[in-house]
Design an enzyme around this catalytic site. Sequence first.
Site, PDB file in Angstrom:
ATOM      1  N   LYS A  53     -13.739   9.479  -3.787  1.00  0.00           N
ATOM      2  CA  LYS A  53     -15.165   9.702  -3.208  1.00  0.00           C
ATOM      3  C   LYS A  53     -15.395  11.215  -3.574  1.00  0.00           C
ATOM      4  O   LYS A  53     -16.945  11.381  -3.905  1.00  0.00           O
ATOM      5  CB  LYS A  53     -14.745   9.933  -1.420  1.00  0.00           C
ATOM      6  CG  LYS A  53     -14.338   8.709  -0.872  1.00  0.00           C
ATOM      7  CD  LYS A  53     -14.119   8.895   0.421  1.00  0.00           C
ATOM      8  CE  LYS A  53     -13.196   7.652   1.023  1.00  0.00           C
ATOM      9  NZ  LYS A  53     -12.352   7.809   2.348  1.00  0.00           N
TER      10      LYS A  53
ATOM     11  N   HIS B   5       0.886  -1.313   0.037  1.00  0.00           N
ATOM     12  CA  HIS B   5       0.097  -0.177  -0.003  1.00  0.00           C
ATOM     13  C   HIS B   5       0.879   1.244   0.100  1.00  0.00           C
ATOM     14  O   HIS B   5       0.267   2.293   0.309  1.00  0.00           O
ATOM     15  CB  HIS B   5      -0.909   0.028   1.322  1.00  0.00           C
ATOM     16  CG  HIS B   5      -2.093  -0.724   1.050  1.00  0.00           C
ATOM     17  ND1 HIS B   5      -3.219  -0.212   0.645  1.00  0.00           N
ATOM     18  CD2 HIS B   5      -2.352  -2.091   1.384  1.00  0.00           C
ATOM     19  CE1 HIS B   5      -4.239  -1.207   0.589  1.00  0.00           C
ATOM     20  NE2 HIS B   5      -3.539  -2.224   1.029  1.00  0.00           N
TER      21      HIS B   5
ATOM     22  N   LYS C 224       1.844  14.699   1.297  1.00  0.00           N
ATOM     23  CA  LYS C 224       0.587  15.180   0.804  1.00  0.00           C
ATOM     24  C   LYS C 224       0.439  16.645   0.544  1.00  0.00           C
ATOM     25  O   LYS C 224      -0.401  17.020  -0.044  1.00  0.00           O
ATOM     26  CB  LYS C 224      -0.597  14.622   1.860  1.00  0.00           C
ATOM     27  CG  LYS C 224      -0.728  13.197   1.898  1.00  0.00           C
ATOM     28  CD  LYS C 224      -1.918  12.855   2.904  1.00  0.00           C
ATOM     29  CE  LYS C 224      -2.119  11.265   2.925  1.00  0.00           C
ATOM     30  NZ  LYS C 224      -3.070  10.964   1.894  1.00  0.00           N
TER      31      LYS C 224
ATOM     32  N   LYS D 252      -7.431  14.700   4.518  1.00  0.00           N
ATOM     33  CA  LYS D 252      -6.622  13.688   4.475  1.00  0.00           C
ATOM     34  C   LYS D 252      -5.716  13.764   5.706  1.00  0.00           C
ATOM     35  O   LYS D 252      -5.850  14.631   6.402  1.00  0.00           O
ATOM     36  CB  LYS D 252      -6.157  13.550   3.310  1.00  0.00           C
ATOM     37  CG  LYS D 252      -5.226  14.758   2.905  1.00  0.00           C
ATOM     38  CD  LYS D 252      -4.628  14.500   1.341  1.00  0.00           C
ATOM     39  CE  LYS D 252      -5.697  14.476   0.259  1.00  0.00           C
ATOM     40  NZ  LYS D 252      -5.637  13.447  -0.501  1.00  0.00           N
ATOM     41  N   ARG D 253      -5.089  12.450   5.885  1.00  0.00           N
ATOM     42  CA  ARG D 253      -4.034  12.761   7.052  1.00  0.00           C
ATOM     43  C   ARG D 253      -3.386  14.033   6.619  1.00  0.00           C
ATOM     44  O   ARG D 253      -3.018  14.194   5.532  1.00  0.00           O
ATOM     45  CB  ARG D 253      -3.238  11.313   6.930  1.00  0.00           C
ATOM     46  CG  ARG D 253      -4.007  10.158   7.318  1.00  0.00           C
ATOM     47  CD  ARG D 253      -3.711  10.031   8.800  1.00  0.00           C
ATOM     48  NE  ARG D 253      -2.597   9.845   9.614  1.00  0.00           N
ATOM     49  CZ  ARG D 253      -2.784   9.415  10.724  1.00  0.00           C
ATOM     50  NH1 ARG D 253      -3.720   9.920  11.688  1.00  0.00           N
ATOM     51  NH2 ARG D 253      -1.530   9.145  11.395  1.00  0.00           N
TER      52      ARG D 253
ATOM     53  N   THR E 109      -7.803   7.377  -2.212  1.00  0.00           N
ATOM     54  CA  THR E 109      -9.307   6.849  -2.402  1.00  0.00           C
ATOM     55  C   THR E 109     -10.179   8.010  -2.075  1.00  0.00           C
ATOM     56  O   THR E 109     -11.476   8.256  -2.308  1.00  0.00           O
ATOM     57  CB  THR E 109      -9.666   5.934  -1.234  1.00  0.00           C
ATOM     58  OG1 THR E 109      -9.186   6.185   0.072  1.00  0.00           O
ATOM     59  CG2 THR E 109      -9.255   4.520  -1.772  1.00  0.00           C
TER      60      THR E 109
HETATM   61  C1  LIG Z   1     -10.988   7.932   2.307  1.00  0.00           C
HETATM   62  C2  LIG Z   1     -10.621   8.548   3.734  1.00  0.00           C
HETATM   63  C3  LIG Z   1      -9.105   8.512   3.916  1.00  0.00           C
HETATM   64  C4  LIG Z   1      -8.051   8.474   2.741  1.00  0.00           C
HETATM   65  O1  LIG Z   1      -8.013   9.780   2.048  1.00  0.00           O
HETATM   66  P1  LIG Z   1      -6.814  10.146   0.969  1.00  0.00           P
HETATM   67  O2  LIG Z   1      -7.150  11.444   0.509  1.00  0.00           O
HETATM   68  O3  LIG Z   1      -6.899   9.123  -0.038  1.00  0.00           O
HETATM   69  O4  LIG Z   1      -5.546  10.053   1.823  1.00  0.00           O
HETATM   70  C5  LIG Z   1      -8.570   8.622   5.100  1.00  0.00           C
HETATM   71  N1  LIG Z   1      -9.436   8.848   6.089  1.00  0.00           N
HETATM   72  C6  LIG Z   1     -10.820   8.849   6.055  1.00  0.00           C
HETATM   73  C7  LIG Z   1     -11.527   8.781   7.211  1.00  0.00           C
HETATM   74  C8  LIG Z   1     -11.186   8.472   4.737  1.00  0.00           C
HETATM   75  O5  LIG Z   1     -12.646   8.532   4.746  1.00  0.00           O
END
Ligand SMILES: *Cc1c(COP(=O)(O)O)cnc(C)c1O
Length: 824
Positions: A671, A368, A565, A559-560, A667
């Site tokens: 979304k 990953h 990032k 995101k984190r 991901t």
């Molecule tokens: C989808 C999701 C992530 C992943 O987000 P990225 O933008 O792909 O890093 C992290 N935390 C939560 C709570 C999410 O729903």
Amino acid sequence: MTHISHYPPVCNALEADNGALRDAILYHLQYSCGSTKKEATQGELARAVMLAVRDLLTERMLATEKRYQQHNAKRLYYLSMEFHLGRTLGNVLANLGLTTLLARTMEELGVDLEEIREQESDGALGTGGLARLAACFLDSLATLDMPGFGYGLKYQFGLFRQELVQGYQKELPGRWDTEHNPWLISRPDEVFAIPMYGRVEPSRGRNNRYAPVWQDQKFVLGIPHDMPIAGAGGKTVNTLRLFSARSADAFDIQIFTANDYFQAIRHQLFSESVSKMLYPSDVDDQSLEMRLKQEYFLVACTIQDIMKKYLKTGGEISNFAQNTAIQLNDTNPALAIAELMRCLVDEHQLDWDNSWDITRATCAYTSHTLVPEAYEKWPVQLFEKVLPRHLQIIYEINHRFLHEVRLRYPDDENAPTRMSLIEETGGRQLNMAHLAIIGSHSVNGVAGLHSQLLRDNVFPDFADMFPERFSNKTNGVTQRRWLYKANPPLANLITSAIGNEWIIRAETLSRLDEFAADSQFQKQFAETRNHNKRSLADHIMRVTGLVINPDSLFDVQIKRVHEYKRQLLHLLYIIHCYRAIIEDGEPPQVPRTHIFAGKAAPGDPAAKLIIKLINNIGQVINRDTRTRDMLKVVMLPDFGVSLAEKIIPAADLSEQISMAGTEASGTGNMKLAMNGALTIGTRDGSNIEIMEEVGADNFFTFGLDADTIEELRTENSYNAWDYYADNPLIRRAVDCLDSDMFCQEEPGLFRDIFASLMYEGDYFFHLADLESYIDTQQQVNELYTHPASWRKKAILNIARSGKFSSDRTVMEYAETIWQLKPVV
Ligand SMILES: *Cc1c(COP(=O)(O)O)cnc(C)c1O
């Protein structure tokens, strides 16, 4: 007191009606919560509702298991140290189609379902995308009627809750109640005894076969807890099985006979700490041993459980792999390979070669990440102390493997060193990624670019030796949680246009293509967006007290928080806009609200300082009357699934701006695109595929690509000062970090960030990409002033996001890795 006529009041979700549901809720209120409708707290009511809904699932869960047994179905076990579930109630109701019915029932009881739903806290047994992916996969497996089961740990403390105190991240214990969680069915009778420590005695068994004996072990007990996982329509209800650790006093004869009560209790605390908390990836030496025990505890409980179930249904060991698939979600559960070998060789007395064939045919590995630190390594000394028998097995695997390597590459004398399971440099260490590759029949990355980088850069030797083993499976997200449930106004609009098939067949979203330019549809689409943006504005008001303009462009980065990032790149753009307003008198073409949310790892000071910077920039800009309605910066605390579900339906612009070559997939980008946000993104991870799907015209891309960055890195020819000197706008933005513009009260606070950019080589190429980013943001503004064009592109993003359903991803795994079939 309400008279409850019969129980169970609800037997079948499809037959559920108001009365039956109400009776079930009142039953649980009385008999499970010991309360009454009049006295009940909101929390008790929520618990009663969840238990009543769980009853619907339990019956189906049992029926599903029976069906699998009748078909003697092959089963998939998805091993993951992390599952990020979010809330369960709303998702179950959506999947069973019971939302309206329950809302009506609650109304009759004089209770607002929304308030009840808000009582549930997020199941956050994981940190980020990988953990959320695991949860999406469970939803897809159940929806596709496939026998796929999640296996994880029931941490007492999952991911921390984040508060912002004067702009600093403060970590508090999470709220998910693992002790009395209404969704979990505990099975204390199905306990597993997990050995660790001790020593190995050489010995001979039957036929003079080498059969070493692992002695003087300590035992920790594993108790399973099952969470029912309902797919869409509710036909199939699988389970997520979470193990908690308990001490095994009765097993530990020594302590028992020594009759030392306090020693026994200390031992109990010691044992139970195994499932105490979710460890952040950045571990110090102290927790290294605990982390190893945790990972082993998960795989050992899982393998014992799988084996027990398999043998109970009359399976022959030799057919094990035909009936069982194990997917390793990242490197942490790679120990499953050694544990399965131990189980076959030591406990079932299978010979080595057969055991190895079975193990490899059973296990498959997903990587990953591209961050080298994330590929786990264990000091041999530590490993030997905790798992002496497993170390022997790994040595034997390595011995045989290196023999093959030498035969295969006779002229390459370094090949064995590069590919060995044991690294000799910097203290002897076990390389778990190598174990995962050698012991699996499949290795996959999570987006096209990522899988290619795995083959070319990370594991080139293994890709050369086992080319057929490597493949790509681009991640996905479940459209049921992330669109159907999270965004009802848009979901209803889509369904009114193209029917509701998209809920289980996301590729049918493509039927929206023909509506993209339809002015009537665009108008309705705009109404859903306005509604969602106003809801989010209200939420922001409630949480932060900040008034934002709901008609401004909502620019979202959630995101984190991590350097790769590049939240910092986004901030440099904001600073640029701010100075353009106050110094050049140049108002932006479009008013914007920048919305951030995200947690930093507790041990990552750089990321934590970025959080502080976001907040301080917000403080200064939001107070400045010169920016009035034009520019606002918001950071919402405690990012998690539920907060993401609130923000995503209101986002206009999705920031996916990691340095190319660092984000494995992403991901969040999927979304957001699925909900009609346009993306501004680098050519990284699955951004590339999103752009391919939705069309380059409907996607804003910028920045250097992964190859170029790699080249500049190897040539050592990137110099941030060149960009600083060449562009006065870049200099003006970056200089703010060296000044106290955003830290009047704590002078010099952000100088470390300035230094990391200018004196420490700007590892993530912020300055190299900044100009291209600013230019592309200008194109975003341009487009936003043409609402019809913007909406058309947004609708096309939704229409063309079908590929990014986790249903598609899971089907690919099922067909090419697991050989798993639906059981209907
Ligand atoms: C989808 C999701 C992530 C992943 O987000 P990225 O933008 O792909 O890093 C992290 N935390 C939560 C709570 C999410 O729903």
